[in-house]
Design a protein around this motif. Structure first.
Motif, PDB file in Angstrom:
ATOM      1  N   LYS A 174       0.830  -1.205   0.000  1.00 18.61           N
ATOM      2  CA  LYS A 174       0.000   0.000   0.000  1.00 18.61           C
ATOM      3  C   LYS A 174       0.867   1.259   0.000  1.00 18.61           C
ATOM      4  O   LYS A 174       0.571   2.236  -0.705  1.00 18.61           O
ATOM      5  CB  LYS A 174      -0.922  -0.005   1.220  1.00 18.61           C
ATOM      6  N   GLY A 177       2.100   1.871  -3.392  1.00 13.25           N
ATOM      7  CA  GLY A 177       1.064   2.450  -4.235  1.00 13.25           C
ATOM      8  C   GLY A 177       0.956   3.952  -4.092  1.00 13.25           C
ATOM      9  O   GLY A 177       0.607   4.656  -5.046  1.00 13.25           O
ATOM     10  N   SER A 198      -4.508  -5.680  -4.250  1.00 11.30           N
ATOM     11  CA  SER A 198      -5.566  -4.800  -3.766  1.00 11.30           C
ATOM     12  C   SER A 198      -5.008  -3.665  -2.900  1.00 11.30           C
ATOM     13  O   SER A 198      -5.414  -2.506  -3.032  1.00 11.30           O
ATOM     14  CB  SER A 198      -6.591  -5.616  -2.964  1.00 11.30           C
ATOM     15  N   ASP A 201      -3.315  -1.090  -5.061  1.00 13.94           N
ATOM     16  CA  ASP A 201      -4.326  -0.241  -5.712  1.00 13.94           C
ATOM     17  C   ASP A 201      -4.903   0.783  -4.745  1.00 13.94           C
ATOM     18  O   ASP A 201      -5.167   1.936  -5.132  1.00 13.94           O
ATOM     19  CB  ASP A 201      -5.443  -1.114  -6.289  1.00 13.94           C
ATOM     20  N   GLU A 202      -5.104   0.388  -3.485  1.00 13.95           N
ATOM     21  CA  GLU A 202      -5.594   1.334  -2.483  1.00 13.95           C
ATOM     22  C   GLU A 202      -4.628   2.507  -2.341  1.00 13.95           C
ATOM     23  O   GLU A 202      -5.042   3.675  -2.262  1.00 13.95           O
ATOM     24  CB  GLU A 202      -5.759   0.640  -1.131  1.00 13.95           C
ATOM     25  N   VAL A 204      -2.483   3.605  -4.547  1.00 18.81           N
ATOM     26  CA  VAL A 204      -2.520   4.431  -5.762  1.00 18.81           C
ATOM     27  C   VAL A 204      -3.703   5.392  -5.710  1.00 18.81           C
ATOM     28  O   VAL A 204      -3.570   6.591  -5.993  1.00 18.81           O
ATOM     29  CB  VAL A 204      -2.591   3.549  -7.021  1.00 18.81           C
ATOM     30  N   ARG A 205      -4.868   4.879  -5.335  1.00 19.99           N
ATOM     31  CA  ARG A 205      -6.062   5.727  -5.269  1.00 19.99           C
ATOM     32  C   ARG A 205      -5.891   6.831  -4.228  1.00 19.99           C
ATOM     33  O   ARG A 205      -6.310   7.972  -4.442  1.00 19.99           O
ATOM     34  CB  ARG A 205      -7.296   4.877  -4.976  1.00 19.99           C
ATOM     35  N   LEU A 211      -5.099   4.311 -11.757  1.00 16.68           N
ATOM     36  CA  LEU A 211      -4.513   2.973 -11.708  1.00 16.68           C
ATOM     37  C   LEU A 211      -3.849   2.584 -13.019  1.00 16.68           C
ATOM     38  O   LEU A 211      -2.872   1.831 -13.039  1.00 16.68           O
ATOM     39  CB  LEU A 211      -5.581   1.937 -11.344  1.00 16.68           C
ATOM     40  N   ASP A 212      -4.357   3.113 -14.116  1.00 17.70           N
ATOM     41  CA  ASP A 212      -3.791   2.774 -15.425  1.00 17.70           C
ATOM     42  C   ASP A 212      -2.377   3.308 -15.607  1.00 17.70           C
ATOM     43  O   ASP A 212      -1.661   2.891 -16.521  1.00 17.70           O
ATOM     44  CB  ASP A 212      -4.681   3.316 -16.548  1.00 17.70           C
ATOM     45  N   THR A 214      -0.029   2.882 -13.434  1.00 21.65           N
ATOM     46  CA  THR A 214       0.865   2.051 -12.632  1.00 21.65           C
ATOM     47  C   THR A 214       0.891   0.628 -13.180  1.00 21.65           C
ATOM     48  O   THR A 214       0.109   0.267 -14.058  1.00 21.65           O
ATOM     49  CB  THR A 214       0.409   2.028 -11.164  1.00 21.65           C
ATOM     50  N   LYS A 216       1.695  -3.742 -12.093  1.00 22.09           N
ATOM     51  CA  LYS A 216       1.918  -4.792 -11.097  1.00 22.09           C
ATOM     52  C   LYS A 216       2.666  -5.935 -11.794  1.00 22.09           C
ATOM     53  O   LYS A 216       2.166  -6.515 -12.760  1.00 22.09           O
ATOM     54  CB  LYS A 216       0.587  -5.274 -10.511  1.00 22.09           C
TER      55      LYS A 216
END
Length: 323
Positions: A174, A177, A198, A201-202, A204-205, A211-212, A214, A216
């Motif tokens: 996290k 991200g 997940s 992604d949290e 990043v948000r 998200l696009d 970044t 994984k």
């Protein structure tokens, strides 16, 4: 895996794989192999440069540790140079390191939380250098673990290479991200991978980014051979790492690691690395991981016959994968 193949052979294998449908290469940054049996450990930046010259796909470090053995400014210079030579192809993978590689300079080897904090501060230094150098200005840094006097990278590509952090923990995922362009992790049970993705992604948000923007990345170790018996023998001899259910970060010598590897049994690979002669079993696992959200999956086969494995997977695995 530069722990297992001489540098010229590693470059030749990268070229051979690309000619049969693979689209990129990730190389490990080790000062020593995990075990004496593996037998090699060449300097990652030399090998990546040679591999990039003979291929056209992505080239990344998975991962380098700019925390003890090398100052983050040196890693930033190496990465920027590679990205300038091969625009749009290089990404910089960063990890918190293992004692096996980093203790050699004789520094104190701290607990995991400090190593992770050092890693994120190293990333901050590298990001400052990338941003400042692209803008044509000097930068400096005075932090808890690193100092950088006013300077810049005089060779800098138009676009800075993406920075990815290697992690197997949800808290670090996290945090990654929130601060970097992507994450790297290794094969694990699917529910654990789903949690890591997940959490990333949290983060990043929370950073306000899309998200696009970044990625994984998954490093998937496997053992395929023409028979199950050979696949298991290869796993036990060449890559016992995958079966060890404890932290390896504090082991300092390949010979110490060899003693621990003798405790590994075939059943220890269950759920940690697929050992099978069935290409379809490997295809199904790769597909499940891709479906979880991995953007790029780098495959490492434990056997010495890399060309035989590349040929088999190019015929029976890669064409059957879907996005």
């Amino acid at each position: 895996m530069l722990e297992r193949f001489p540098p010229r052979e590693a470059v030749e294998l990268a070229e051979y794989a690309e000619g049969r449908g693979f689209s990129g290469v990730m190389a490990t940054d080790h000062f020593q192999p995990w075990t004496p049996t593996q037998g090699q450990s060449s300097f990652v930046w030399n090998v990546l440069t040679a591999a990039a010259e003979r291929t056209r796909g992505d080239i990344g470090t998975g991962a380098t540790a700019p925390t003890f053995r090398m100052h983050p400014a040196v890693v930033a210079q190496a990465s920027a140079t590679l990205a300038a030579m091969y625009p749009g192809r290089h990404w910089l993978g960063i990890g918190s390191g293992e004692a096996l590689n980093e203790h050699i300079t004789g520094q104190y080897w701290p607990e995991a939380p400090e190593r992770i904090n050092r890693m994120f501060e190293a990333v901050e230094v590298i990001q400052k250098l990338f941003a400042g150098s692209r803008a044509g200005r000097d930068v400096k840094h005075a932090g808890t673990h690193f100092k950088l006097e006013s300077s810049r990278l005089w060779t800098m590509p138009a676009e800075a290479p993406p920075i990815l952090i290697a992690t197997a923990g949800p808290v670090t995922a996290k945090r990654a991200g929130r601060h970097v362009d992507g994450m790297i992790t290794v094969g694990a049970p699917l529910d654990r991978l789903a949690t890591l993705f997940s959490r990333f992604d949290e983060g990043v948000r929370e950073s306000g980014r899309d998200l696009d923007s970044t990625s994984k990345v998954l490093q998937l170790h496997l053992s395929w051979a023409p028979t199950d018996e050979e696949a298991m023998a290869n796993a036990l001899r060449e890559w016992p790492n995958a079966a060890m259910r404890f932290s390896r970060s504090d082991i300092r010598s390949p010979f110490e690691f060899e003693q621990l590897a003798r405790l590994v049994r075939p059943e220890d690979f269950e759920g940690r690395m697929l050992v099978s002669s069935d290409p379809d079993a490997h295809r199904a696992l790769i597909q499940r991981v891709a479906d979880l959200g991995a953007d790029r999956i780098y495959l490492h086969n434990a056997g010495r016959d890399q060309r035989g494995w590349i040929d088999e997977f190019s015929r029976s695995v890669l064409p059957a994968l879907t996005r």
